[in-house]
Design a protein around this motif. Sequence first.
Motif, PDB file in Angstrom:
ATOM      1  N   ALA A  72       4.993  17.500   5.086  1.00 33.58           N
ATOM      2  CA  ALA A  72       4.672  16.069   5.141  1.00 33.58           C
ATOM      3  C   ALA A  72       5.190  15.450   6.432  1.00 33.58           C
ATOM      4  CB  ALA A  72       5.257  15.343   3.931  1.00 33.58           C
ATOM      5  N   LEU A  73       6.380  15.850   6.868  1.00 32.39           N
ATOM      6  CA  LEU A  73       6.938  15.333   8.119  1.00 32.39           C
ATOM      7  C   LEU A  73       6.070  15.732   9.297  1.00 32.39           C
ATOM      8  CD1 LEU A  73       9.091  13.908   9.763  1.00 32.39           C
ATOM      9  CD2 LEU A  73      10.489  16.000   9.614  1.00 32.39           C
ATOM     10  N   ALA A  74       5.618  16.975   9.327  1.00 35.85           N
ATOM     11  CA  ALA A  74       4.732  17.423  10.412  1.00 35.85           C
ATOM     12  C   ALA A  74       3.440  16.614  10.413  1.00 35.85           C
ATOM     13  CB  ALA A  74       4.424  18.911  10.265  1.00 35.85           C
ATOM     14  N   ASP A  75       2.874  16.367   9.228  1.00 29.88           N
ATOM     15  CA  ASP A  75       1.649  15.559   9.126  1.00 29.88           C
ATOM     16  C   ASP A  75       1.893  14.134   9.598  1.00 29.88           C
ATOM     17  OD1 ASP A  75       0.343  17.761   8.077  1.00 29.88           O
ATOM     18  OD2 ASP A  75       0.445  17.040   5.985  1.00 29.88           O
ATOM     19  N   LYS A  76       3.014  13.547   9.197  1.00 30.89           N
ATOM     20  CA  LYS A  76       3.336  12.163   9.591  1.00 30.89           C
ATOM     21  C   LYS A  76       3.544  12.066  11.100  1.00 30.89           C
ATOM     22  CE  LYS A  76       3.194  10.286   5.572  1.00 30.89           C
ATOM     23  NZ  LYS A  76       2.070   9.426   5.240  1.00 30.89           N
ATOM     24  N   ARG A  77       4.146  13.091  11.688  1.00 27.63           N
ATOM     25  CA  ARG A  77       4.319  13.085  13.148  1.00 27.63           C
ATOM     26  C   ARG A  77       2.967  13.109  13.857  1.00 27.63           C
ATOM     27  NH1 ARG A  77       9.536  16.852  13.075  1.00 27.63           N
ATOM     28  NH2 ARG A  77      11.081  15.210  13.406  1.00 27.63           N
ATOM     29  N   GLU A  78       2.047  13.935  13.359  1.00 30.98           N
ATOM     30  CA  GLU A  78       0.699  13.977  13.946  1.00 30.98           C
ATOM     31  C   GLU A  78      -0.001  12.627  13.789  1.00 30.98           C
ATOM     32  OE1 GLU A  78      -1.633  17.205  12.408  1.00 30.98           O
ATOM     33  OE2 GLU A  78      -0.117  18.690  12.963  1.00 30.98           O
ATOM     34  N   ASP A  79       0.104  12.043  12.608  1.00 32.92           N
ATOM     35  CA  ASP A  79      -0.486  10.719  12.365  1.00 32.92           C
ATOM     36  C   ASP A  79       0.084   9.696  13.332  1.00 32.92           C
ATOM     37  OD1 ASP A  79      -1.910  11.815  10.245  1.00 32.92           O
ATOM     38  OD2 ASP A  79      -0.633  10.911   8.688  1.00 32.92           O
ATOM     39  N   TRP A  80       1.418   9.720  13.504  1.00 32.88           N
ATOM     40  CA  TRP A  80       2.069   8.759  14.388  1.00 32.88           C
ATOM     41  C   TRP A  80       1.604   8.948  15.831  1.00 32.88           C
ATOM     42  CZ3 TRP A  80       3.886   4.232  14.535  1.00 32.88           C
ATOM     43  CH2 TRP A  80       4.570   3.789  15.667  1.00 32.88           C
ATOM     44  N   GLN A  81       1.439  10.189  16.273  1.00 28.94           N
ATOM     45  CA  GLN A  81       0.965  10.435  17.636  1.00 28.94           C
ATOM     46  C   GLN A  81      -0.415   9.820  17.843  1.00 28.94           C
ATOM     47  OE1 GLN A  81       2.547  11.576  20.253  1.00 28.94           O
ATOM     48  NE2 GLN A  81       4.397  11.869  19.065  1.00 28.94           N
ATOM     49  N   ARG A  82      -1.294  10.009  16.863  1.00 28.00           N
ATOM     50  CA  ARG A  82      -2.642   9.431  16.980  1.00 28.00           C
ATOM     51  C   ARG A  82      -2.585   7.911  17.011  1.00 28.00           C
ATOM     52  NH1 ARG A  82      -3.908  13.882  13.765  1.00 28.00           N
ATOM     53  NH2 ARG A  82      -3.598  12.759  11.809  1.00 28.00           N
ATOM     54  N   VAL A  83      -1.847   7.328  16.091  1.00 34.50           N
ATOM     55  CA  VAL A  83      -1.754   5.866  16.017  1.00 34.50           C
ATOM     56  C   VAL A  83      -1.118   5.305  17.280  1.00 34.50           C
ATOM     57  CG1 VAL A  83      -0.613   3.948  14.819  1.00 34.50           C
ATOM     58  CG2 VAL A  83      -1.750   5.736  13.506  1.00 34.50           C
ATOM     59  N   SER A  84      -0.011   5.898  17.723  1.00 32.11           N
ATOM     60  CA  SER A  84       0.662   5.359  18.905  1.00 32.11           C
ATOM     61  C   SER A  84      -0.195   5.528  20.161  1.00 32.11           C
ATOM     62  CB  SER A  84       2.040   5.990  19.088  1.00 32.11           C
ATOM     63  OG  SER A  84       1.949   7.369  19.311  1.00 32.11           O
ATOM     64  N   SER A  85      -0.994   6.589  20.232  1.00 33.81           N
ATOM     65  CA  SER A  85      -1.907   6.759  21.377  1.00 33.81           C
ATOM     66  C   SER A  85      -2.950   5.660  21.404  1.00 33.81           C
ATOM     67  CB  SER A  85      -2.607   8.117  21.306  1.00 33.81           C
ATOM     68  OG  SER A  85      -1.696   9.152  21.493  1.00 33.81           O
ATOM     69  N   VAL A  86      -3.511   5.368  20.249  1.00 34.14           N
ATOM     70  CA  VAL A  86      -4.523   4.309  20.177  1.00 34.14           C
ATOM     71  C   VAL A  86      -3.919   2.958  20.529  1.00 34.14           C
ATOM     72  CG1 VAL A  86      -6.046   3.042  18.600  1.00 34.14           C
ATOM     73  CG2 VAL A  86      -5.992   5.546  18.543  1.00 34.14           C
ATOM     74  N   ILE A  87      -2.736   2.677  20.019  1.00 34.29           N
ATOM     75  CA  ILE A  87      -2.080   1.407  20.330  1.00 34.29           C
ATOM     76  C   ILE A  87      -1.796   1.305  21.823  1.00 34.29           C
ATOM     77  CG2 ILE A  87       0.060   0.084  20.016  1.00 34.29           C
ATOM     78  CD1 ILE A  87      -0.001   1.070  17.069  1.00 34.29           C
ATOM     79  N   SER A  88      -1.358   2.402  22.437  1.00 34.90           N
ATOM     80  CA  SER A  88      -1.106   2.402  23.885  1.00 34.90           C
ATOM     81  C   SER A  88      -2.375   2.081  24.656  1.00 34.90           C
ATOM     82  CB  SER A  88      -0.562   3.752  24.332  1.00 34.90           C
ATOM     83  OG  SER A  88       0.733   3.936  23.835  1.00 34.90           O
ATOM     84  N   VAL A  89      -3.497   2.644  24.226  1.00 38.71           N
ATOM     85  CA  VAL A  89      -4.771   2.371  24.897  1.00 38.71           C
ATOM     86  C   VAL A  89      -5.132   0.900  24.749  1.00 38.71           C
ATOM     87  CG1 VAL A  89      -7.255   2.828  24.831  1.00 38.71           C
ATOM     88  CG2 VAL A  89      -5.633   4.717  24.719  1.00 38.71           C
ATOM     89  N   VAL A  90      -4.994   0.389  23.547  1.00 35.01           N
ATOM     90  CA  VAL A  90      -5.347  -1.019  23.304  1.00 35.01           C
ATOM     91  C   VAL A  90      -4.478  -1.941  24.145  1.00 35.01           C
ATOM     92  CG1 VAL A  90      -5.359  -2.850  21.568  1.00 35.01           C
ATOM     93  CG2 VAL A  90      -6.271  -0.594  20.994  1.00 35.01           C
ATOM     94  N   LEU A  91      -3.226  -1.575  24.312  1.00 33.63           N
ATOM     95  CA  LEU A  91      -2.321  -2.407  25.114  1.00 33.63           C
ATOM     96  C   LEU A  91      -2.450  -2.145  26.606  1.00 33.63           C
ATOM     97  CD1 LEU A  91       0.886  -2.250  22.900  1.00 33.63           C
ATOM     98  CD2 LEU A  91      -0.764  -4.108  23.089  1.00 33.63           C
ATOM     99  N   GLY A  92      -3.301  -1.193  26.983  1.00 33.15           N
ATOM    100  CA  GLY A  92      -3.549  -0.931  28.392  1.00 33.15           C
ATOM    101  C   GLY A  92      -2.588   0.043  29.021  1.00 33.15           C
ATOM    102  N   ALA A  93      -1.946   0.896  28.205  1.00 28.28           N
ATOM    103  CA  ALA A  93      -0.952   1.807  28.759  1.00 28.28           C
ATOM    104  C   ALA A  93      -1.372   3.265  28.697  1.00 28.28           C
ATOM    105  CB  ALA A  93       0.369   1.634  28.009  1.00 28.28           C
ATOM    106  N   GLY A  94      -2.646   3.539  28.494  1.00 31.09           N
ATOM    107  CA  GLY A  94      -3.036   4.938  28.393  1.00 31.09           C
ATOM    108  C   GLY A  94      -4.536   5.103  28.286  1.00 31.09           C
ATOM    109  N   THR A  95      -4.947   6.334  28.032  1.00 31.24           N
ATOM    110  CA  THR A  95      -6.351   6.684  27.870  1.00 31.24           C
ATOM    111  C   THR A  95      -6.579   7.083  26.430  1.00 31.24           C
ATOM    112  OG1 THR A  95      -6.336   7.523  30.126  1.00 31.24           O
ATOM    113  CG2 THR A  95      -8.174   8.195  28.719  1.00 31.24           C
ATOM    114  N   ALA A  96      -7.721   6.676  25.909  1.00 32.10           N
ATOM    115  CA  ALA A  96      -8.049   6.992  24.522  1.00 32.10           C
ATOM    116  C   ALA A  96      -8.057   8.496  24.296  1.00 32.10           C
ATOM    117  CB  ALA A  96      -9.399   6.393  24.139  1.00 32.10           C
TER     118      ALA A  96
END
Length: 103
Positions: A72-96
């Motif tokens: 479950a921890l491994a799954d949550k880490r993967e989920d968090w990476q996806r969510v944080s990547s999307v948030i970074s893109v929305v805030l202008g700090a990365g690529t989708a």
Amino acid sequence: MLLSVLESGRLHGYAVIEELRRRSGDAINLPTGTIYPAMHRLEAAGLIGSEWERANGRKRRNYFLTAAGRRALADKREDWQRVSSVISVVLGAGTAPGAGAEA
């Protein structure tokens, strides 16, 4: 976050609170009334286990990560990476994620 704190080994409830506080640089300071109900829910879900021990003449409950908790921890880490990547893109700090040069 609770699962990640238990990843390194067994801890009693107050030690879990202290480790969250330490890792967050004192930004996360949750009361025991928040932590213990969450720990009980994680245990009921089979993600953590617990055992009683005696320390300095007092009983305390030590919590540990189960195999299901590690998955479950491994799954949550993967989920968090996806969510944080999307948030970074929305805030202008990365690529989708998955976006090529043409994006």
